[in-house]
Structure formats: C-alpha cells, structure tokens
Design a protein around this motif. Structure first.
Motif, short mmCIF file in Angstrom:
data_model
loop_
_atom_site.label_atom_id
_atom_site.label_comp_id
_atom_site.label_asym_id
_atom_site.label_seq_id
_atom_site.Cartn_x
_atom_site.Cartn_y
_atom_site.Cartn_z
N ASP A 8 -6.31 -65.12 -107.40
CA ASP A 8 -4.98 -64.68 -107.79
C ASP A 8 -4.67 -63.27 -107.27
N GLY A 9 -5.03 -63.07 -106.00
CA GLY A 9 -4.70 -61.81 -105.34
C GLY A 9 -5.58 -60.64 -105.68
N MET A 10 -6.72 -60.87 -106.33
CA MET A 10 -7.58 -59.77 -106.74
C MET A 10 -9.04 -60.10 -106.47
N ILE A 11 -9.86 -59.03 -106.40
CA ILE A 11 -11.31 -59.20 -106.32
C ILE A 11 -11.94 -58.30 -107.39
N GLU A 12 -13.17 -58.61 -107.75
CA GLU A 12 -13.85 -57.83 -108.79
C GLU A 12 -15.20 -57.36 -108.27
N LEU A 13 -15.41 -56.04 -108.29
CA LEU A 13 -16.67 -55.47 -107.85
C LEU A 13 -17.70 -55.56 -108.98
N GLY A 14 -18.96 -55.62 -108.58
CA GLY A 14 -20.04 -55.72 -109.56
C GLY A 14 -20.55 -54.36 -110.00
N GLY A 15 -21.56 -54.39 -110.84
CA GLY A 15 -22.13 -53.16 -111.37
C GLY A 15 -23.44 -52.77 -110.73
N GLU A 16 -23.84 -53.45 -109.65
CA GLU A 16 -25.11 -53.13 -109.00
C GLU A 16 -25.04 -51.74 -108.35
N ALA A 17 -26.18 -51.14 -108.14
CA ALA A 17 -26.23 -49.79 -107.59
C ALA A 17 -25.67 -49.75 -106.17
N GLY A 18 -25.02 -48.64 -105.84
CA GLY A 18 -24.48 -48.44 -104.50
C GLY A 18 -23.39 -49.44 -104.18
N LEU A 19 -23.43 -49.95 -102.96
CA LEU A 19 -22.47 -50.98 -102.54
C LEU A 19 -22.77 -52.34 -103.17
N GLY A 20 -23.99 -52.49 -103.68
CA GLY A 20 -24.34 -53.72 -104.37
C GLY A 20 -24.82 -54.83 -103.47
N ILE A 21 -25.06 -54.54 -102.19
CA ILE A 21 -25.58 -55.56 -101.27
C ILE A 21 -26.76 -55.00 -100.50
N ALA A 22 -27.61 -55.92 -100.02
CA ALA A 22 -28.73 -55.56 -99.14
C ALA A 22 -28.57 -56.40 -97.88
N PRO A 23 -27.92 -55.88 -96.85
CA PRO A 23 -27.60 -56.68 -95.66
C PRO A 23 -28.84 -57.26 -94.98
N ASP A 24 -28.77 -58.54 -94.67
CA ASP A 24 -29.83 -59.21 -93.91
C ASP A 24 -29.36 -59.33 -92.47
N LEU A 25 -29.71 -58.34 -91.65
CA LEU A 25 -29.24 -58.34 -90.26
C LEU A 25 -29.86 -59.47 -89.45
N ALA A 26 -30.98 -60.00 -89.90
CA ALA A 26 -31.61 -61.12 -89.18
C ALA A 26 -30.69 -62.33 -89.16
N SER A 27 -29.81 -62.45 -90.16
CA SER A 27 -28.93 -63.61 -90.24
C SER A 27 -27.85 -63.58 -89.18
#
Length: 375
Positions: free
Chosen positions: A349-368
C-alpha cells in the motif's frame, strides 16, 4: 554520547554490471546495463559495514571508481582511529581536495568518498547494536515509496507492474516529444488515480522550453517537476520557472556542496529537495542537510537510482529524519538492487517498513552476484 573509538582495518570496493534487456532512457542518454560499486569497511574488532558508490555515468564509471577506492582512498583510511563516522569523511574529503582539483575529478572523488562514508556509518551502527534509522534519530520505521525510472516507451506497462507490486506513487521520465510526454502522463494519471504522480526531465530543457512546456503539464496534478533545466543554470531561471507554474519544482541530486544546498533552501524556487547520499556527502553531510530541508519547510525526498545497498541506506536516512517525503525506488529490473535492499523490496500500500536489526540490517552475499562481477 561519544562512542568508544574504532580503528579501520580495511576498505575494499567491488564492481558489478547487470545487462539490461530494456535500456533505461533519459533525456540525455541511455543505460544499457546497471552498474554497482559496493564498499566493505572492516574495523580491527571485526565489525563490518557496507556502502555504495554512485557510478551510473560515464559508461566505464564503475570500474574507475572501484580503482579510486581501492588504490587511492583505502590506503589513506586504513589505520584511522575514530569515535564518530564523520571522521573518515573529513579525512578523505580534506586529504584528497587538491588531488580532486588537480585531476578535474571532483565528482568521482566525492562519489567514492560518499560510498565509503555509508559503509562507515553502517559499521558504526553495528558497533552500537542499533538500527541505522534509529541512530539517525528516527521514531517510525514505516516510510512512503514511489516507483521511479519509468521510461517513455512502455510506460503504461511499467506503471501497471509497479502498482501491482504495491506502489501507489509514480514518476515518469519526460523531456522527449512534448505530445508524447503529455500522452504518457495522461495514461499514468488514469492508472494511479488520486495517487502521487511526478515527472523528471533530467535537465533536458532550456529555460525557454521549460517556460513553454511546463505550464502544459498543469492538468496532470503533478506532485513535482524534477530538473526541468540544468542544475547549474542561474538561480534566476529557476525562480522564473517557479513563478510560472502552480506545482513544485524538485532538484538536488546534482548539488554537491553545503553552500549549494544552503542557497536553494534560502529561496522559494524548489519545493522538493533531493540529495543523493551515494553521489555526494554520504550520511555525514546529507543527514544534516536533510534536517535543514525539513526546517526550511520543503519536502525531503532522497534521490536514488542505483543498486540495493545505497537504496537501503537512503531508506534509513528518510526514516531517521522523518517528514512526509517519499523514497525513490527504481522500477527497472536489477538484481543488484533487489538482492541487497532488504525490506525496501516489500512494498505494501505504497509503504515499506524497516526492521530493528543493527546497522542497515543486511549482510550482503556478493557470491550470489559473482556472475555480474567486472574485471
């Protein structure tokens, strides 16, 4: 409260390119692929942060900025001991100012430093075990988004797809044949109904063209008209256009100084101001500027047209400073965005919700995405 100091152990940039089946079209050129430069910063305690460098143009820009980070900027930052993330931004900006001037490459230096800055802020938030949007002062995790990058060809199909993914706001690229522009805007207005519709000329008009064509867009109820003239045109031209039309003007992605933003915030011409944190300033400069935008009574809408890490950082900034602005999300295909933008991918409905994890909240897998890695 001052944080315990940290020491930077390593800085590394990685370049990628995703080939597009449908080029991204702007008034000044086409993009045949989507490039990305991701930056990884690690401290001596083992904390890692991630950032992204703007690298859309010129065509070999991504590879150039990877080398700029790895061969010039990283050696200048390794060993830095700091209590606040802004220290890295200041060291690199001041330390390379003469080199950027000598080479005539102020833009690439600023973009590369901005990407490093984003990574250092992510690292800093992870060290404090707090979500970046909360570290920036945010009190609400939900933000509005809009679908951007809608091409003049196939715009209805792209808009319908975006609305089907949960978007309620659209932005169309114009600055082509005026009749075609108006036909596309009419079609998108019908599709989005009472939802937000904006248009982006990508600096494609002269002031004479803008004064003629912009008033013809009045029937479409535009939320804003973005960069109708070149960003470096005299302020008087922007003021003249502002006084001619009844909807807001937007710009900011091509403003690259504190003084430049202070100037546009001191006058009424712009109603929407759009700094790009991966293009200039990172969070160290742009967080304060975003707050200044809100204080001035204008709308803060972060500009972004890149891959996922910078997009996610832009979302955290918008949630962190608040206001009624919307996050720009490119609507074109790009796994370099989708795999690394976390909750921004999930629009409801036109919105997104950020989580409460530390930092940006993601751990990029560059191998993918190794298959898209550039040499």
């Amino acid at each position: 409260m001052t944080s315990p100091p940290f020491t930077i152990r390593s800085v590394q940039a990685f370049g990628f390119r995703y080939p597009l089946t449908t080029p991204v079209i702007t008034s000044f050129g086409r993009m045949g692929d989507r490039p990305a430069v991701f930056v990884r910063v690690e401290d001596t305690d083992g904390y890692v942060g991630w950032g992204e460098v703007w690298c859309n143009f010129p065509a070999p820009g991504a590879e150039h900025r990877v080398r700029l980070v790895n061969e010039v900027l990283a050696p200048a930052l390794v060993g830095l001991r700091a209590s606040e993330p802004g220290a890295a931004f200041e060291r690199l900006t001041q330390g390379t100012s003469v080199l950027a001037l000598q080479s005539g490459e102020a833009g690439p230096f600023a973009q590369s430093i901005a990407g490093i800055d984003l990574a250092v802020w992510d690292l800093h938030a992870r060290r404090r075990n707090v979500a970046l949007w909360k570290l920036l002062g945010g009190s609400r995790s939900r933000i509005k988004v809009y679908a951007s990058g809608i091409n003049p060809v196939g715009s209805e199909r792209a808009a319908e797809a975006a609305l089907g993914r949960g978007y309620r706001a659209l932005k169309l690229k114009i600055g082509f044949d005026p009749a075609d522009d108006r036909a596309n805007l009419a079609a998108l207005r019908d599709l989005v109904g009472n939802g937000m519709l904006a248009a982006d000329v990508n600096q494609g008009w002269t002031i004479a063209q803008a004064l003629e064509r912009a008033p013809q867009l009045e029937p479409f109820g535009l939320a804003w008209l973005e960069e109708p003239i070149r960003a470096d045109r005299p302020r008087q031209e922007w003021k003249q256009l502002h006084e001619t039309i009844r909807f807001p003007l937007a710009a900011g992605e091509n403003i690259a100084s504190h003084a430049g933003f202070a100037e546009v915030l001191s006058e009424p011409a712009l109603g929407v101001v759009q700094p790009d944190i991966a293009k200039w300033g990172g969070l160290s400069a742009c967080a304060g500027i975003a707050r200044d935008i809100l204080t001035s009574g204008k709308m803060f809408c972060p500009h972004y047209l890149g891959a996922g890490i910078g997009l996610l950082a832009s979302a955290h900034l918008l949630a962190g400073v608040g206001g009624e602005g919307l996050l720009e999300v490119d609507s074109n295909e790009n796994p370099l965005r989708d795999q690394f933008c976390g909750p921004v991918l999930h629009v409801s409905d036109g919105m997104i919700e950020l989580g409460g994890e530390a930092g940006l909240g993601i751990a990029p897998d560059l191998a993918s995405i190794e298959q898209y890695r550039t040499a």
